[in-house]
Scaffold this active site. Structure first.
Site, PDB file in Angstrom:
ATOM      1  N   ALA A  17       6.690  -6.247   3.866  1.00  0.00           N
ATOM      2  CA  ALA A  17       6.488  -6.822   2.534  1.00  0.00           C
ATOM      3  C   ALA A  17       7.431  -8.005   2.333  1.00  0.00           C
ATOM      4  CB  ALA A  17       6.733  -5.756   1.465  1.00  0.00           C
ATOM      5  N   PHE A 117      -8.914   7.206  11.578  1.00  0.00           N
ATOM      6  CA  PHE A 117      -7.721   7.631  10.846  1.00  0.00           C
ATOM      7  C   PHE A 117      -8.165   8.484   9.668  1.00  0.00           C
ATOM      8  CE2 PHE A 117      -3.179   6.563  10.732  1.00  0.00           C
ATOM      9  CZ  PHE A 117      -3.006   6.084  12.020  1.00  0.00           C
ATOM     10  N   GLN A 237       4.095  11.662  -0.557  1.00  0.00           N
ATOM     11  CA  GLN A 237       3.212  12.153   0.506  1.00  0.00           C
ATOM     12  C   GLN A 237       3.948  12.833   1.656  1.00  0.00           C
ATOM     13  OE1 GLN A 237       1.093   9.325   3.414  1.00  0.00           O
ATOM     14  NE2 GLN A 237      -0.552  10.161   2.163  1.00  0.00           N
ATOM     15  N   HIS A 239       3.326  13.846   5.484  1.00  0.00           N
ATOM     16  CA  HIS A 239       2.424  13.608   6.612  1.00  0.00           C
ATOM     17  C   HIS A 239       2.315  14.931   7.363  1.00  0.00           C
ATOM     18  CE1 HIS A 239       0.838  12.075  10.351  1.00  0.00           C
ATOM     19  NE2 HIS A 239       0.751  10.863   9.856  1.00  0.00           N
ATOM     20  N   LEU A 249       7.740  11.362  13.318  1.00  0.00           N
ATOM     21  CA  LEU A 249       6.291  11.295  13.117  1.00  0.00           C
ATOM     22  C   LEU A 249       5.482  11.290  14.407  1.00  0.00           C
ATOM     23  CD1 LEU A 249       4.441  10.830  10.572  1.00  0.00           C
ATOM     24  CD2 LEU A 249       4.134   8.541  11.481  1.00  0.00           C
ATOM     25  N   GLU A 252      -1.161   9.769  12.938  1.00  0.00           N
ATOM     26  CA  GLU A 252      -2.500  10.309  12.721  1.00  0.00           C
ATOM     27  C   GLU A 252      -3.471   9.754  13.769  1.00  0.00           C
ATOM     28  OE1 GLU A 252      -3.506  11.066   8.318  1.00  0.00           O
ATOM     29  OE2 GLU A 252      -4.400   9.153   8.857  1.00  0.00           O
ATOM     30  N   ARG A 283      -4.173  13.162   4.146  1.00  0.00           N
ATOM     31  CA  ARG A 283      -2.916  13.842   4.489  1.00  0.00           C
ATOM     32  C   ARG A 283      -2.536  14.958   3.518  1.00  0.00           C
ATOM     33  NH1 ARG A 283       0.181   8.287   6.163  1.00  0.00           N
ATOM     34  NH2 ARG A 283      -1.013   8.049   8.087  1.00  0.00           N
ATOM     35  N   HIS A 349       6.966  11.575   3.987  1.00  0.00           N
ATOM     36  CA  HIS A 349       6.569  10.352   4.676  1.00  0.00           C
ATOM     37  C   HIS A 349       6.496   9.119   3.791  1.00  0.00           C
ATOM     38  CE1 HIS A 349       4.742   8.061   7.841  1.00  0.00           C
ATOM     39  NE2 HIS A 349       3.644   7.838   7.146  1.00  0.00           N
ATOM     40  N   GLU A 380       6.459  -0.684  -0.113  1.00  0.00           N
ATOM     41  CA  GLU A 380       6.561   0.740  -0.474  1.00  0.00           C
ATOM     42  C   GLU A 380       7.413   0.991  -1.709  1.00  0.00           C
ATOM     43  OE1 GLU A 380       7.204   3.391   2.838  1.00  0.00           O
ATOM     44  OE2 GLU A 380       7.573   5.084   1.490  1.00  0.00           O
ATOM     45  N   ARG A 391      -1.924   8.302  -0.418  1.00  0.00           N
ATOM     46  CA  ARG A 391      -2.272   7.092   0.349  1.00  0.00           C
ATOM     47  C   ARG A 391      -3.020   7.465   1.621  1.00  0.00           C
ATOM     48  NH1 ARG A 391      -0.104   4.575   4.875  1.00  0.00           N
ATOM     49  NH2 ARG A 391       1.890   5.662   4.924  1.00  0.00           N
ATOM     50  N   LEU A 397       0.556  -0.577   5.678  1.00  0.00           N
ATOM     51  CA  LEU A 397       0.834  -1.866   6.326  1.00  0.00           C
ATOM     52  C   LEU A 397      -0.024  -2.943   5.669  1.00  0.00           C
ATOM     53  CD1 LEU A 397       1.312  -1.080  10.130  1.00  0.00           C
ATOM     54  CD2 LEU A 397       2.973  -1.114   8.284  1.00  0.00           C
TER      55      LEU A 397
HETATM   56  C1  LIG Z   1       7.452   6.575  11.207  1.00  0.00           C
HETATM   57  C2  LIG Z   1       6.510   5.856  10.288  1.00  0.00           C
HETATM   58  C3  LIG Z   1       5.273   5.443  10.753  1.00  0.00           C
HETATM   59  C4  LIG Z   1       4.400   4.760   9.903  1.00  0.00           C
HETATM   60  N1  LIG Z   1       3.187   4.352  10.393  1.00  0.00           N
HETATM   61  C5  LIG Z   1       2.360   3.641   9.586  1.00  0.00           C
HETATM   62  C6  LIG Z   1       1.123   3.130  10.082  1.00  0.00           C
HETATM   63  O1  LIG Z   1       0.789   3.266  11.254  1.00  0.00           O
HETATM   64  N2  LIG Z   1       0.326   2.442   9.229  1.00  0.00           N
HETATM   65  C7  LIG Z   1       0.672   2.237   7.913  1.00  0.00           C
HETATM   66  O2  LIG Z   1      -0.095   1.608   7.193  1.00  0.00           O
HETATM   67  N3  LIG Z   1       1.843   2.700   7.429  1.00  0.00           N
HETATM   68  C8  LIG Z   1       2.690   3.382   8.235  1.00  0.00           C
HETATM   69  N4  LIG Z   1       3.879   3.834   7.729  1.00  0.00           N
HETATM   70  C9  LIG Z   1       4.289   3.431   6.379  1.00  0.00           C
HETATM   71  C10 LIG Z   1       4.761   1.985   6.436  1.00  0.00           C
HETATM   72  O3  LIG Z   1       5.340   1.710   7.689  1.00  0.00           O
HETATM   73  C11 LIG Z   1       5.793   1.673   5.352  1.00  0.00           C
HETATM   74  O4  LIG Z   1       5.311   2.119   4.110  1.00  0.00           O
HETATM   75  C12 LIG Z   1       6.021   0.171   5.273  1.00  0.00           C
HETATM   76  O5  LIG Z   1       6.325  -0.345   6.558  1.00  0.00           O
HETATM   77  C13 LIG Z   1       7.121  -0.180   4.298  1.00  0.00           C
HETATM   78  O6  LIG Z   1       7.375  -1.558   4.416  1.00  0.00           O
HETATM   79  P1  LIG Z   1       8.301  -2.302   3.388  1.00  0.00           P
HETATM   80  O7  LIG Z   1       8.273  -3.750   3.775  1.00  0.00           O
HETATM   81  O8  LIG Z   1       7.905  -1.962   2.011  1.00  0.00           O
HETATM   82  O9  LIG Z   1       9.763  -1.690   3.609  1.00  0.00           O
HETATM   83  P2  LIG Z   1      10.666  -1.416   4.911  1.00  0.00           P
HETATM   84  O10 LIG Z   1      10.007  -1.810   6.166  1.00  0.00           O
HETATM   85  O11 LIG Z   1      11.139  -0.019   4.774  1.00  0.00           O
HETATM   86  O12 LIG Z   1      11.878  -2.412   4.696  1.00  0.00           O
HETATM   87  C14 LIG Z   1      12.814  -2.250   3.648  1.00  0.00           C
HETATM   88  C15 LIG Z   1      13.876  -3.321   3.754  1.00  0.00           C
HETATM   89  O13 LIG Z   1      14.720  -3.282   2.602  1.00  0.00           O
HETATM   90  C16 LIG Z   1      16.071  -3.325   3.005  1.00  0.00           C
HETATM   91  N5  LIG Z   1      16.891  -2.674   1.981  1.00  0.00           N
HETATM   92  C17 LIG Z   1      16.734  -1.461   1.409  1.00  0.00           C
HETATM   93  N6  LIG Z   1      17.719  -1.220   0.515  1.00  0.00           N
HETATM   94  C18 LIG Z   1      18.527  -2.316   0.517  1.00  0.00           C
HETATM   95  C19 LIG Z   1      19.721  -2.679  -0.155  1.00  0.00           C
HETATM   96  N7  LIG Z   1      20.331  -1.857  -1.011  1.00  0.00           N
HETATM   97  N8  LIG Z   1      20.265  -3.880   0.116  1.00  0.00           N
HETATM   98  C20 LIG Z   1      19.720  -4.726   1.009  1.00  0.00           C
HETATM   99  N9  LIG Z   1      18.570  -4.430   1.683  1.00  0.00           N
HETATM  100  C21 LIG Z   1      17.996  -3.248   1.434  1.00  0.00           C
HETATM  101  C22 LIG Z   1      16.066  -2.607   4.352  1.00  0.00           C
HETATM  102  O14 LIG Z   1      17.205  -2.911   5.110  1.00  0.00           O
HETATM  103  C23 LIG Z   1      14.777  -3.162   4.964  1.00  0.00           C
HETATM  104  O15 LIG Z   1      15.012  -4.429   5.530  1.00  0.00           O
HETATM  105  C24 LIG Z   1       4.767   4.505   8.571  1.00  0.00           C
HETATM  106  C25 LIG Z   1       6.013   4.906   8.104  1.00  0.00           C
HETATM  107  C26 LIG Z   1       6.866   5.593   8.947  1.00  0.00           C
HETATM  108  C27 LIG Z   1       8.183   6.045   8.386  1.00  0.00           C
END
Ligand SMILES: Cc1cc2nc3c(=O)[nH]c(=O)nc-3n(C[C@H](O)[C@H](O)[C@H](O)COP(=O)(O)OP(=O)(O)OC[C@H]3O[C@@H](n4cnc5c(N)ncnc54)[C@H](O)[C@@H]3O)c2cc1C
Length: 575
Positions: A17, A117, A237, A239, A249, A252, A283, A349, A380, A391, A397
């Protein structure tokens, strides 16, 4: 002296994101991107199974079916205008990622390969469909790497290992953020015309989780403490397939490729719970089914896990499409999935709830749609809401890239204004939190309280809930909060003081846990991932609405907003 930085847009978080938002925002100004770890170590890099888009490369598919599945999967709580926006952008998004260099797995004909999926179907629920686009089982890392390269090319300024302690909002206008540079321990002020929060989930509230250690929900908790709302927090959620005892994990995609769940009697129990799509049900349903099997004494050898059996999948497919999973099982469990079934249990999850936003990522300040100027959220940590009460796999993603980009684009609106300096007084609360923690002589340890919190959430506020357990959880949480007021930090230094940061994260987790527990207590029905054993039915007459939790003068209060229904009225949810 405080170090000061300024940019047109400040992005907090380097996951998909944050990267998507930053790249888009860089088209119209200078962007600073800050994260508490090294950028590519975001949790997005751990995503395994895929990203959803109705490309129809392997069998017929349509955007309409994707919309239908997402709304039905959400147990009709998703806002349908937002789901339309996401599904409408999905194909363009995946093709765009391919053009940026994401190495998607391929069909024989060279097209982007797709697999099945949970909850993704053809012809409005008739049968599972191949909709997940994937890079073996390392999809997240592949997309993060490609976007990180692009972000470098766009001239985005990275601030790795800066930990946000506060967001500065004055008279309804966001001025930027206060961060601690982990390396030096210095407080820094980041001023910006627009601030985009993309800080990820908070699975670490639970003892068994698939989430990274950094997923502690800092930013939703910081806004909550400032009196801003959190939306739909009762929906968390689980998983179905985390490695037993570890929570790591197993995507799926393993069931999408033909893996099946089996109980202690050797039965494929999902045939009973979801006769049509069986192991590929959403899920929330599969997690409940597993726990029901365990409660009925049908775990493997009477123990508290079931088996995920991948032995029906050809070796070649395991090696090319699920290599990471195979290696996890060997390393962590000593199990070779081509020869033996994998012990699994549901694992915490994904947070469906979070910071409420509109479809352009603007942060809402109330349930009536008022916004905070200059403040955006995506991914997220945000709740748009496209996932409602549950979800579907691969839709996160997609959500991060689609709504990250939209927030980055909408941030342009604030670019006409001047950057306002963060006033020195705004550093006060963060500085005080740090000095209180460093000077206190109490006897409690952060790790011990965190562990008790995670066990409490697991026992009383996970897959199954009821009034008695939730009320008890609320009471016990108060005890944990009091203990946290007595934490003693042993490391008194400034440089790399992760101990003090962990104590601050725990404070955030306690506030979020309270929002989850009290929102769950309030919602007297069962919907998606929120299952109340004392109210086992969905109740559309009273509860087809979003929860907004507020923390005001130390007390939690609630507001509600209607669900946007554009095309698909709620129906009974059967699979
Ligand atoms: C093991 C696993 C497998 C998954 N597989 C899938 C999949 O195949 N398909 C799918 O659609 N979804 C999947 N998901 C869900 C999906 O990956 C996540 O919901 C999504 O990647 C979240 O992205 P994001 O950019 O919101 O946050 P994140 O990728 O979690 O990034 C958060 C960022 O914020 C920063 N941050 C947090 N707090 C602070 C702070 N206080 N100060 C400074 N920085 C901070 C962190 O350092 C990080 O850089 C999976 C999740 C997991 C855990």
């Amino acid at each position: 002296m405080t170090r000061r930085f300024s940019s047109d847009t400040l992005v907090i978080g380097s996951g998909l994101a944050g990267l998507s938002a930053a790249i888009e925002a860089s088209r119209h100004g200078r962007v600073a991107l800050l994260a508490k770890l090294y950028p590519t170590r975001c949790h997005s890099s751990a995503a395994q199974g895929g990203i959803a888009a109705a490309l129809g490369n392997e069998e017929p598919d349509s955007q309409e079916w994707h919309f239908f599945d997402t709304v039905k999967g959400s147990d009709y709580l998703a806002d349908q205008d937002c789901v339309e926006a996401m599904c409408g952008d999905a194909i363009k998004t995946v093709v765009g990622l391919e053009r940026l260099g994401v190495p998607f797995s391929r069909t024989e004909a060279g097209k982007i390969a797709q697999r099945r999926f949970g909850g993704h179907t053809m012809e409005f629920g008739r049968a599972p469909v191949r909709r997940a686009c994937y890079c073996a089982d390392r999809t997240g890392l592949a997309i993060v790497s490609a976007l990180y390269e692009q972000a470098e090319r766009c001239g985005i300024e990275f601030f790795p290992e800066f930990h946000i302690l506060d967001i500065v909002i004055e008279a309804g206008d966001c001025l930027g953020a206060i961060a601690l540079e982990i390396k030096t321990g210095e407080l820094c002020a980041f001023s910006a015309k627009s601030t985009i929060i993309a800080s990820g989930g908070y699975g670490r509230l639970y003892a068994t989780t698939s989430n990274a250690i950094q997923s502690t929900g800092d930013l939703p908790a910081i806004l909550f403490k400032k009196g801003l709302p959190l939306k739909d927090m009762e929906f968390f959620q689980f998983h179905p397939t985390g490695l037993y005892g570890l929570g790591i994990l197993i995507t799926e995609g393993a069931r999408g490729e033909g893996g099946v769940l089996v109980n202690g009697r050797g039965e494929r129990f999902m045939e009973t719970y979801a006769p049509h799509i069986k192991d590929l049900a959403p899920r929330d349903m599969v997690s409940r089914a597993i726990i029901r099997e365990l409660r009925a004494g049908r775990g493997i050898g009477g123990k508290d896990y079931v088996h995920l059996d991948l032995r029906g999948i050809p070796q070649k497919t395991l090696g090319s499409r699920l290599p990471e999973i195979v290696s996890f099982c060997k390393i962590y469990m000593g199990v070779d999935p081509s020869a033996a079934p994998i012990p699994v249990v549901p694992t915490a999850h994904y947070a469906m709830g979070g910071i409420p936003t509109d479809t352009d990522g603007r942060v809402l300040k109330d349930e009536r749609g008022g916004v905070v100027e200059g403040l955006f959220a995506a991914g997220e940590c945000a709740c748009v809401s496209v996932h409602g009460a549950n979800r579907l796999g691969c839709n996160s993603l997609l959500d991060t890239v689609v709504f990250g980009r939209r927030a980055g684009g909408a941030a342009k609106g604030a670019q006409g204004k001047n950057i306002r300096e963060i006033p020195p007084g705004a550093m006060g609360p963060a500085a005080e939190t740090l000095s209180t923690l460093l000077e206190r002589q109490g006897g409690e340890k952060t790790g011990a309280i965190k562990k008790d919190l995670q066990i409490l959430m697991m026992d009383k506020c996970s897959v199954f809930r009821d009034e008695e357990g939730l009320s008890a959880a609320a009471g016990e949480l108060e005890g944990l909060r009091q203990r946290s007021g007595n934490i003693r930090v042993m490391d008194k230094g400034k440089k790399f003081n992760t101990e003090v940061l962990e104590a601050i994260e725990l404070g955030h987790m306690i506030n979020l846990a309270e929002a989850v527990i009290r929102s769950a207590l309030g919602r007297r029905e069962s919907r998606g991932a929120h299952y109340r054993e004392d109210y086992p039915e969905r109740d559309d007459n009273n509860w087809l609405k979003h929860t907004f939790a507020f923390l005001r003068e130390g007390k939690m209060t609630f507001g509600y907003s209607p669900v946007s229904i554009t095309k698909l009225p709620p129906r009974k949810r059967e699979y």
